[in-house]
Design a protein around this motif. Structure first.
Motif, PDB file in Angstrom:
ATOM      1  N   HIS A 153       0.812  -1.222   0.000  1.00 42.77           N
ATOM      2  CA  HIS A 153       0.000   0.000   0.000  1.00 42.77           C
ATOM      3  C   HIS A 153       0.845   1.272   0.000  1.00 42.77           C
ATOM      4  N   LYS A 154       1.978   1.247   0.658  1.00 36.14           N
ATOM      5  CA  LYS A 154       2.814   2.439   0.735  1.00 36.14           C
ATOM      6  C   LYS A 154       3.677   2.620  -0.518  1.00 36.14           C
ATOM      7  N   TYR A 155       4.053   1.501  -1.142  1.00 34.17           N
ATOM      8  CA  TYR A 155       4.913   1.529  -2.327  1.00 34.17           C
ATOM      9  C   TYR A 155       4.296   0.681  -3.444  1.00 34.17           C
ATOM     10  N   PRO A 156       3.101   1.012  -3.907  1.00 37.12           N
ATOM     11  CA  PRO A 156       2.416   0.135  -4.875  1.00 37.12           C
ATOM     12  C   PRO A 156       3.164  -0.049  -6.195  1.00 37.12           C
ATOM     13  N   GLU A 157       3.742   1.007  -6.702  1.00 36.83           N
ATOM     14  CA  GLU A 157       4.456   0.901  -7.984  1.00 36.83           C
ATOM     15  C   GLU A 157       5.683   0.006  -7.842  1.00 36.83           C
ATOM     16  N   GLU A 158       6.456   0.229  -6.793  1.00 35.52           N
ATOM     17  CA  GLU A 158       7.651  -0.565  -6.571  1.00 35.52           C
ATOM     18  C   GLU A 158       7.308  -2.028  -6.269  1.00 35.52           C
ATOM     19  N   TYR A 159       6.211  -2.236  -5.544  1.00 30.61           N
ATOM     20  CA  TYR A 159       5.768  -3.592  -5.216  1.00 30.61           C
ATOM     21  C   TYR A 159       5.527  -4.374  -6.492  1.00 30.61           C
ATOM     22  N   PHE A 160       4.899  -3.709  -7.474  1.00 30.43           N
ATOM     23  CA  PHE A 160       4.612  -4.355  -8.751  1.00 30.43           C
ATOM     24  C   PHE A 160       5.875  -4.492  -9.604  1.00 30.43           C
ATOM     25  N   VAL A 161       6.608  -3.412  -9.776  1.00 35.91           N
ATOM     26  CA  VAL A 161       7.784  -3.399 -10.656  1.00 35.91           C
ATOM     27  C   VAL A 161       8.842  -4.399 -10.193  1.00 35.91           C
ATOM     28  N   PHE A 162       9.093  -4.469  -8.900  1.00 35.96           N
ATOM     29  CA  PHE A 162      10.120  -5.354  -8.374  1.00 35.96           C
ATOM     30  C   PHE A 162       9.572  -6.718  -7.958  1.00 35.96           C
ATOM     31  N   ASN A 163       8.311  -6.968  -8.294  1.00 34.20           N
ATOM     32  CA  ASN A 163       7.672  -8.262  -8.054  1.00 34.20           C
ATOM     33  C   ASN A 163       7.861  -8.727  -6.608  1.00 34.20           C
ATOM     34  N   LEU A 164       7.509  -7.847  -5.680  1.00 32.85           N
ATOM     35  CA  LEU A 164       7.685  -8.180  -4.268  1.00 32.85           C
ATOM     36  C   LEU A 164       6.767  -9.305  -3.803  1.00 32.85           C
ATOM     37  N   SER A 165       5.738  -9.617  -4.592  1.00 34.02           N
ATOM     38  CA  SER A 165       4.894 -10.749  -4.220  1.00 34.02           C
ATOM     39  C   SER A 165       5.706 -12.043  -4.254  1.00 34.02           C
ATOM     40  N   SER A 166       6.678 -12.142  -5.159  1.00 36.62           N
ATOM     41  CA  SER A 166       7.553 -13.327  -5.196  1.00 36.62           C
ATOM     42  C   SER A 166       8.439 -13.390  -3.959  1.00 36.62           C
ATOM     43  N   LEU A 167       8.938 -12.239  -3.555  1.00 35.23           N
ATOM     44  CA  LEU A 167       9.745 -12.189  -2.336  1.00 35.23           C
ATOM     45  C   LEU A 167       8.889 -12.551  -1.128  1.00 35.23           C
ATOM     46  N   ALA A 168       7.678 -12.027  -1.085  1.00 34.61           N
ATOM     47  CA  ALA A 168       6.767 -12.339   0.018  1.00 34.61           C
ATOM     48  C   ALA A 168       6.527 -13.841   0.087  1.00 34.61           C
ATOM     49  N   PHE A 169       6.306 -14.453  -1.065  1.00 33.27           N
ATOM     50  CA  PHE A 169       6.071 -15.895  -1.099  1.00 33.27           C
ATOM     51  C   PHE A 169       7.288 -16.659  -0.587  1.00 33.27           C
ATOM     52  N   SER A 170       8.467 -16.285  -1.068  1.00 33.46           N
ATOM     53  CA  SER A 170       9.663 -17.018  -0.654  1.00 33.46           C
ATOM     54  C   SER A 170       9.938 -16.856   0.841  1.00 33.46           C
ATOM     55  N   MET A 171       9.590 -15.718   1.393  1.00 30.99           N
ATOM     56  CA  MET A 171       9.804 -15.503   2.826  1.00 30.99           C
ATOM     57  C   MET A 171       8.733 -16.198   3.668  1.00 30.99           C
ATOM     58  N   ALA A 172       7.522 -16.303   3.144  1.00 34.33           N
ATOM     59  CA  ALA A 172       6.408 -16.878   3.908  1.00 34.33           C
ATOM     60  C   ALA A 172       6.287 -18.390   3.748  1.00 34.33           C
ATOM     61  N   ALA A 173       6.791 -18.924   2.654  1.00 33.73           N
ATOM     62  CA  ALA A 173       6.594 -20.344   2.346  1.00 33.73           C
ATOM     63  C   ALA A 173       7.010 -21.290   3.478  1.00 33.73           C
ATOM     64  N   PRO A 174       8.186 -21.122   4.082  1.00 33.57           N
ATOM     65  CA  PRO A 174       8.541 -22.063   5.161  1.00 33.57           C
ATOM     66  C   PRO A 174       7.553 -22.033   6.335  1.00 33.57           C
ATOM     67  N   ALA A 175       7.102 -20.846   6.702  1.00 29.69           N
ATOM     68  CA  ALA A 175       6.149 -20.748   7.824  1.00 29.69           C
ATOM     69  C   ALA A 175       4.783 -21.308   7.435  1.00 29.69           C
ATOM     70  N   LEU A 176       4.358 -21.067   6.186  1.00 28.76           N
ATOM     71  CA  LEU A 176       3.089 -21.630   5.724  1.00 28.76           C
ATOM     72  C   LEU A 176       3.171 -23.154   5.683  1.00 28.76           C
ATOM     73  N   LYS A 177       4.294 -23.679   5.211  1.00 33.69           N
ATOM     74  CA  LYS A 177       4.478 -25.124   5.162  1.00 33.69           C
ATOM     75  C   LYS A 177       4.436 -25.712   6.571  1.00 33.69           C
TER      76      LYS A 177
END
Length: 103
Positions: A52-76
């Protein structure tokens, strides 16, 4: 002048990226910390703020992939410890929380 405006814009963008980098670095440190570990919900809150604070950067730098890689072990880990017979809806809240951050 136009050059001064461009320099100011670039400086602002650099500052935003440095702020984001500091936030992500702190998250990584807390995920690895035994004393004050970052929870899955806490990590989701951080990425929600980034989205929400950095919407353009979140999209451009594909931070959703980073979020997934950081969250995956805890979700598993949460899924591995889940007993669907005792609490059939337990992981649903976690998945709902992360669904908007990973898209």
């Amino acid at each position: 002048s136009r050059l001064d405006q461009l320099i100011a814009l670039e400086a602002k963008q650099l500052e935003r990226l440095e702020d984001m980098q500091a936030i992500i670095k702190k998250c990584k440190q807390r995920l690895a910390s035994a004393e004050n570990p970052l929870t899955l919900e806490g990590l989701a809150n951080v990425f929600d703020m980034l989205q929400h604070k950095y919407p353009e950067e979140y999209f451009v730098f594909n931070l959703s992939s980073l979020a997934f890689s950081m969250a995956a072990p805890a979700l598993k880990s949460r899924i591995d410890s889940w007993n669907p017979l005792l609490s059939p809806t337990d992981p649903i809240a976690s998945f709902r929380l992360w669904r908007t951050l990973l898209c």
